[in-house]
Structures are given as C-alpha cells and as structure tokens.
Write a protein that holds these residues in place. Structure first.
Motif, PDB file in Angstrom:
ATOM      1  N   HIS A  54      47.519 -42.156 -12.830  1.00  0.00           N
ATOM      2  CA  HIS A  54      46.821 -43.392 -13.182  1.00  0.00           C
ATOM      3  C   HIS A  54      46.739 -43.363 -14.700  1.00  0.00           C
ATOM      4  O   HIS A  54      45.982 -42.579 -15.265  1.00  0.00           O
ATOM      5  N   LEU A  55      47.517 -44.201 -15.358  1.00  0.00           N
ATOM      6  CA  LEU A  55      47.645 -44.133 -16.807  1.00  0.00           C
ATOM      7  C   LEU A  55      46.721 -45.138 -17.495  1.00  0.00           C
ATOM      8  O   LEU A  55      46.869 -46.352 -17.336  1.00  0.00           O
ATOM      9  N   HIS A  56      45.780 -44.610 -18.224  1.00  0.00           N
ATOM     10  CA  HIS A  56      44.885 -45.378 -19.090  1.00  0.00           C
ATOM     11  C   HIS A  56      44.173 -44.370 -19.966  1.00  0.00           C
ATOM     12  O   HIS A  56      44.230 -43.170 -19.727  1.00  0.00           O
TER      13      HIS A  56
ATOM     14  N   PRO B 118      44.346 -49.514 -22.499  1.00  0.00           N
ATOM     15  CA  PRO B 118      45.746 -49.087 -22.581  1.00  0.00           C
ATOM     16  C   PRO B 118      45.962 -48.059 -23.681  1.00  0.00           C
ATOM     17  O   PRO B 118      45.287 -48.079 -24.711  1.00  0.00           O
TER      18      PRO B 118
ATOM     19  N   HIS C  51      49.744 -48.264 -13.983  1.00  0.00           N
ATOM     20  CA  HIS C  51      49.028 -48.737 -15.173  1.00  0.00           C
ATOM     21  C   HIS C  51      47.650 -49.207 -14.676  1.00  0.00           C
ATOM     22  O   HIS C  51      47.532 -50.313 -14.155  1.00  0.00           O
TER      23      HIS C  51
ATOM     24  N   LEU D 198      44.563 -50.478 -15.679  1.00  0.00           N
ATOM     25  CA  LEU D 198      43.970 -51.060 -16.871  1.00  0.00           C
ATOM     26  C   LEU D 198      42.963 -52.149 -16.504  1.00  0.00           C
ATOM     27  O   LEU D 198      43.170 -52.909 -15.561  1.00  0.00           O
TER      28      LEU D 198
ATOM     29  N   VAL E  81      49.329 -54.082 -20.376  1.00  0.00           N
ATOM     30  CA  VAL E  81      50.512 -53.385 -19.862  1.00  0.00           C
ATOM     31  C   VAL E  81      51.598 -53.349 -20.933  1.00  0.00           C
ATOM     32  O   VAL E  81      52.272 -52.324 -21.116  1.00  0.00           O
TER      33      VAL E  81
ATOM     34  N   GLN F 189      50.790 -50.662 -23.435  1.00  0.00           N
ATOM     35  CA  GLN F 189      51.014 -49.334 -22.885  1.00  0.00           C
ATOM     36  C   GLN F 189      52.507 -49.049 -22.744  1.00  0.00           C
ATOM     37  O   GLN F 189      52.966 -47.943 -23.029  1.00  0.00           O
ATOM     38  N   ASN F 190      53.272 -50.039 -22.295  1.00  0.00           N
ATOM     39  CA  ASN F 190      54.721 -49.861 -22.210  1.00  0.00           C
ATOM     40  C   ASN F 190      55.329 -49.597 -23.584  1.00  0.00           C
ATOM     41  O   ASN F 190      56.242 -48.780 -23.720  1.00  0.00           O
TER      42      ASN F 190
END
Length: 184
Positions: A97-99, A141, A161, A163, A175, A178-179
C-alpha cells in the motif's frame, strides 16, 4: 497478545483451506503488528496455517511507527532499515500500500488527550476520532524519487496507490504525483 489473537482469527477464517487466494497481513501503526519487531512478524507468519500467505507492507503505516521522521527521504531510509531488520521475512512482502505519512509532530502533540468538551453523542465522537486518525495516517502521495528504489527492492506482486483525496480529480493528481516519483 495482538499477534496471538490475529493468528487465532486468521486460522479460524482460513481453516481447511489448502490453496486459494493470497492472504496478506497488513502492518499497522499502533502496537501489535508494526513490522518493527522481527520476532513478532515471524510469530505471526509462522502461526498462520495457510500456504498462500504473506505481508502487505503499508509504507505510511510503517512511517507512522516512527514519530521522528520529518522528510520523505528520511521515510524511505527508515523503510529500508525496517526491511533489513527482518532478514528473510522481508521476502514475505508480496504487496505494498504505497503512500507516505509524516505526522510525527501532530501525533506527539495529540496523543493521550481528548478534545474538550468531549461530546456525549456517539456520531459526534466518531467524527472527531476519524478526523484525528486522518491527521495521523495522512495517505499522501510520494513525491520524492527516493521511493522508486524501495518499490524496486520489494518488487511486489501487488502495488496499491492508497491515497486520500476529496474528489476524483484530486485522486488522479495524487496518483500522477506518485507515478512521477516512481519514474512511471
């Protein structure tokens, strides 16, 4: 106590399951399963009697376990250190879980106190509590390209993502940020 109870519940849910969907355990930022203690992490994974299991690493939750982080770069360095500690257990991370969350100053200032006056109404208390949680677990992000090496290191099967945003346009922008940090 948290680990033992989690194992008991997981085994009750997964009882008799020989093969099936992946069962991933997400680290949290309150005491229990923070992914900061390799013995507890090993106890959890070894206790779950299901072959298709692993860890869902929530980067913001892990950052929330360290109240002294002030920058995203410090956060990435801390995440790498935590992945180094468990040794072979870091190979159990199958999803992210990316944040990011840098809320240590807020958490230090607001832990152990209730707002005054504390409402009697449950829904009012819930709204205050939920707002408090969102100040700690911010789900912002990543904008630092340092996070790319972390994602490449883990090479997850699943990347989410995770977020926070008030509108779809705000979420799309988060997003995109973050990308961009990931070089995508």
């Amino acid at each position: 106590e948290v680990i033992d109870t989690a194992v008991e519940v997981a085994n009750a849910i997964l009882e008799g399951g020989e093969e099936g969907p992946a069962f991933l355990v997400e680290n949290q930022w309150w005491p229990g399963f923070t992914f900061t203690d390799p013995d507890s992490t090993a106890r959890l994974l070894e206790g779950i009697r299901y072959p298709n299991k692993g860890i869902l690493l929530d980067t913001g939750h892990l950052m929330n376990a360290n109240l002294d982080l002030e920058t995203q770069e410090e956060g990435v360095a801390y995440l790498h250190r935590m992945l180094d500690i468990p040794g072979d257990l870091s190979r159990s991370v199958r999803g992210i879980h990316l944040h990011q969350s840098l809320s240590g100053a807020y958490t230090k200032a607001h832990t152990g106190t209730l707002p005054a006056p504390w409402p009697e109404n449950y829904l009012e208390r819930y709204a205050i509590g939920y707002g408090h949680i969102l100040q700690i677990d911010t789900h912002r992000p990543w904008t630092s390209p340092a996070v790319r090496a972390l994602v490449e290191r883990v090479d997850p099967e699943w990347l989410v993502h995770e977020l926070a945003a008030g509108t779809r346009a705000e979420r799309d922008q988060a997003v995109a940020f973050q990308n961009q940090a990931l070089g995508w």
